[in-house]
Motif scaffolding. Structure first.
Motif, short mmCIF file in Angstrom:
data_model
loop_
_atom_site.label_atom_id
_atom_site.label_comp_id
_atom_site.label_asym_id
_atom_site.label_seq_id
_atom_site.Cartn_x
_atom_site.Cartn_y
_atom_site.Cartn_z
N CYS A 146 -0.21 3.20 7.65
CA CYS A 146 -0.89 4.24 8.48
C CYS A 146 -0.68 3.75 9.95
O CYS A 146 -0.34 4.69 11.00
CB CYS A 146 -2.20 4.50 8.10
N GLU A 190 -1.73 0.74 2.43
CA GLU A 190 -1.81 1.96 2.95
C GLU A 190 -2.32 1.88 4.49
O GLU A 190 -1.71 2.60 5.31
CB GLU A 190 -2.75 2.87 1.95
N GLU A 191 -3.34 1.21 4.75
CA GLU A 191 -4.03 1.39 5.96
C GLU A 191 -2.94 0.58 7.03
O GLU A 191 -2.99 1.11 8.37
CB GLU A 191 -5.17 0.46 5.84
N MET A 237 -0.91 9.19 3.68
CA MET A 237 0.04 7.99 3.46
C MET A 237 -0.14 8.21 1.74
O MET A 237 -0.89 8.72 1.08
CB MET A 237 -0.47 6.72 3.52
N ILE A 238 1.04 7.38 0.99
CA ILE A 238 1.36 7.47 -0.18
C ILE A 238 0.36 6.33 -0.85
O ILE A 238 0.53 5.12 -0.08
CB ILE A 238 2.68 7.15 -0.68
N PRO A 239 -0.61 6.59 -1.65
CA PRO A 239 -1.41 5.62 -2.21
C PRO A 239 -0.67 4.34 -2.82
O PRO A 239 0.52 4.56 -3.35
CB PRO A 239 -2.18 6.26 -3.34
#
Ligand SMILES: Nc1ncnc2c1ncn2[C@@H]1O[C@H](CSCC[C@H](N)C(=O)O)[C@@H](O)[C@H]1O
Ligand SMILES: Nc1ncnc2c1ncn2[C@@H]1O[C@H](CSCC[C@H](N)C(=O)O)[C@@H](O)[C@H]1O
Ligand SMILES: Nc1ncnc2c1ncn2[C@@H]1O[C@H](CSCC[C@H](N)C(=O)O)[C@@H](O)[C@H]1O
Ligand SMILES: Nc1ncnc2c1ncn2[C@@H]1O[C@H](CSCC[C@H](N)C(=O)O)[C@@H](O)[C@H]1O
Lengths: 186, 186, 186, 186
Positions: free
Chosen positions: B23, B19-20, B1-3
């Motif tokens: 995801c 992010e999580e 994933m992109i931060p």
């Protein structure tokens, strides 16, 4: 419990511990009306005030003079001043000079949690309870390890609370920081 | 994933989805390289960009022109512009005019979630997936009810994430708002 | 991700890591198609299989021969056998003999987590990633401490998932055990 | 609170509500020593017993005769029988015939939550409290909506608890099903 918003708060002093967590700490502490409670790291007085509503006497410690002043204000606001003795100083140093007690609450430790728990244990009456609230990954383990080392069986509860905020669009769930409550009986 | 911090952000436009959660949404969406994805409520572009890295084409909708402009900037920053078509308008109105697609992401609905899901369902190809992210108590139930009404079996995942902040005193666990991801296959 | 129920399971071997957690571990691992992955404590093969779908090669270790046999079965069931080398033994002993790699997954450690992380670090290529999943209070801290000691900055994510079970009465939310994912880049 | 293991339990009757949740429900209920409490869906008696320790009188309802028998046993075991009146029947039918009260606990509703809340509200004294515990996605919203409809402002708390199990390997965190507590004051 006293509503969160009924505490005077100032910048630089953490707390009060949120209502729901205070509630769970009080349940784990099982304070009786004749008990003496020690609250290490009284902060804004969240746990000091709740203890004062149940115990005979509370000794509130903090190394930060502003925390003690704020706790004093909150005690006064809620008419709980007479039951509480405020002691300024690092728990490491002042615990030794304190009378024995029935309940030992630890909400702040500055890296010395194992030592503070051990010192509290010395002064804790038989069947007395230790209740540690931890917001750091590390102190949870320190509390568990130290209580086990002292021969007690820790009760470990990780609490994650989300509060609903009623908005026009609906009930928005707002997360709180998880807190772990580690407790044990002598 | 992109931060998270690699997204341009502006006040007034929500996102990017953390992010999580991005995801998990991507896992539930199971986007294939030949798929067309529609992202309703693209906000900062969090899910649009992740989809664009996997799909053949993404159509990103938002009723807020600032959200579209911000998504455009984030697409450019990450070199994903060519794959994405930006459409301004309320999903209620623009969905009808859009080609059929394989994945339907819904991250914003302004009170019209059941209707938006039904409209998306019409345009969704067979075996396509619907993935709704919900932060309101009410929309979780609306999503479940609507997907059931359409004959699908919703997968419901409530996600509570706490992130550790490394500090001098230790690893402080910081809570996030819980998010519920409701998904289903046509 | 592969659905949980598509794994062969046997009593006595833990896993597979639940879909949502596998998804998050894979996001943190950022496996590229040319990477070699080492999975310490492959159990039922949950993370081994997901890694095999992305990497060039996976080396799966377990000290329990039944776990290796189960992982072998799951690899076969999903046609992923060719990419994976199965190694029986305690990570403490077998890691030394293994080639260098790009991703180091640790899902089991039997009390030796710090040492296993350090050994893995030795064999980890520059810019490689370590991802530890932890279900014990103690191993979370061991992982954070060891990664910090090795000069890395750990990313710590505590994940609490509840899954909705669709029943006649409504959507019953069933809690899962919380898992902490600690990761870092060399 | 009474420890979970100090309740007699039988198959087919849910409860007792876990210690930590009982604790939070009691905090939200703010029962005074002169209060009358109604507990709808007393199950194993978890909330009935806790209420009986605080209130003047508790009326425990359940439509399942086995639940009432189990609650009776648990009351006897803890010496709380005299304070509690057990009423068999569906809340929908029996609430009407009951005296007015100060606290209305709802732990079971079988699809009729809005109607049960409304009936309880009728009998609730001014400044009385309603506390609903919900394990279904749907009933959370029904409770919020009904309380709002009645002109009250619901307090919504979603509680996720993990308990540490002390094992030889360390402290294993075991997740519980999340519970939402919705409460309001008349
Ligand atoms: N070693 C130590 N001795 C005494 N006080 C300490 C300490 N380490 C930290 N503290 C204090 O612990 C407090 C933690 S915040 C506690 C909040 C409090 N439970 C409430 O509800 O308001 C801080 O005020 C900090 O000054
Ligand atoms: N009916 C509707 N039609 C189109 N957009 C809508 C809408 N209701 C809400 N929205 C949009 O939905 C967005 C929700 S925020 C979405 C954040 C996004 N997933 C990200 O990761 O960045 C907002 O920008 C809002 O403008
Ligand atoms: N020191 C060690 N060396 C090798 N394997 C180990 C180990 N300590 C524990 N294990 C293994 O670690 C595994 C943990 S369970 C792992 C589950 C796996 N991630 C899945 O998704 O299926 C167990 O099978 C155990 O045998
Ligand atoms: N409409 C209704 N009227 C009365 N009881 C009901 C009801 N719907 C469900 N119930 C009861 O609600 C109970 C829910 S379980 C409650 C557990 C209880 N709080 C404890 O701590 O032990 C079940 O026993 C069920 O029989």
């Amino acid at each position: 419990m006293i509503p969160d918003e009924d505490f005077v708060q100032i910048q630089g002093v953490p707390g009060p511990t949120k209502e729901e967590v205070r509630c769970l700490v009080m349940c784990k502490a099982r304070i009786a009306s004749n008990d003496t409670v020690v609250d290490v790291g009284c902060g804004s007085g969240g746990l000091t005030l709740e203890s004062a509503r149940k115990a005979r006497k509370v000794i509130a410690l903090d190394k930060n003079p502003e925390a003690l002043e704020l706790t004093r204000q909150n005690l006064q606001k809620h008419g709980l001043t007479p039951k509480v003795q405020l002691v300024e100083g690092d728990a490491l140093e002042v615990l030794e000079g304190i009378e024995s007690f029935d309940t030992f609450l630890v909400g702040g430790s500055s890296g010395d949690l194992p030592f503070i728990i051990k010192q509290g244990y010395e002064k804790l009456n038989k069947h007395g309870r230790i209740v540690v609230t931890s917001i750091l990954l590390e102190t949870r383990v320190e509390a568990v390890d130290t209580l086990k080392e002292l021969g007690m069986t820790p009760d470990v509860v990780e609490v994650t609370i989300a509060k609903g905020k009623i908005t026009e669009r609906g009930t928005m769930m707002l997360g709180r920081n998880p807190i772990t409550i580690i407790s044990a009986v002598k």
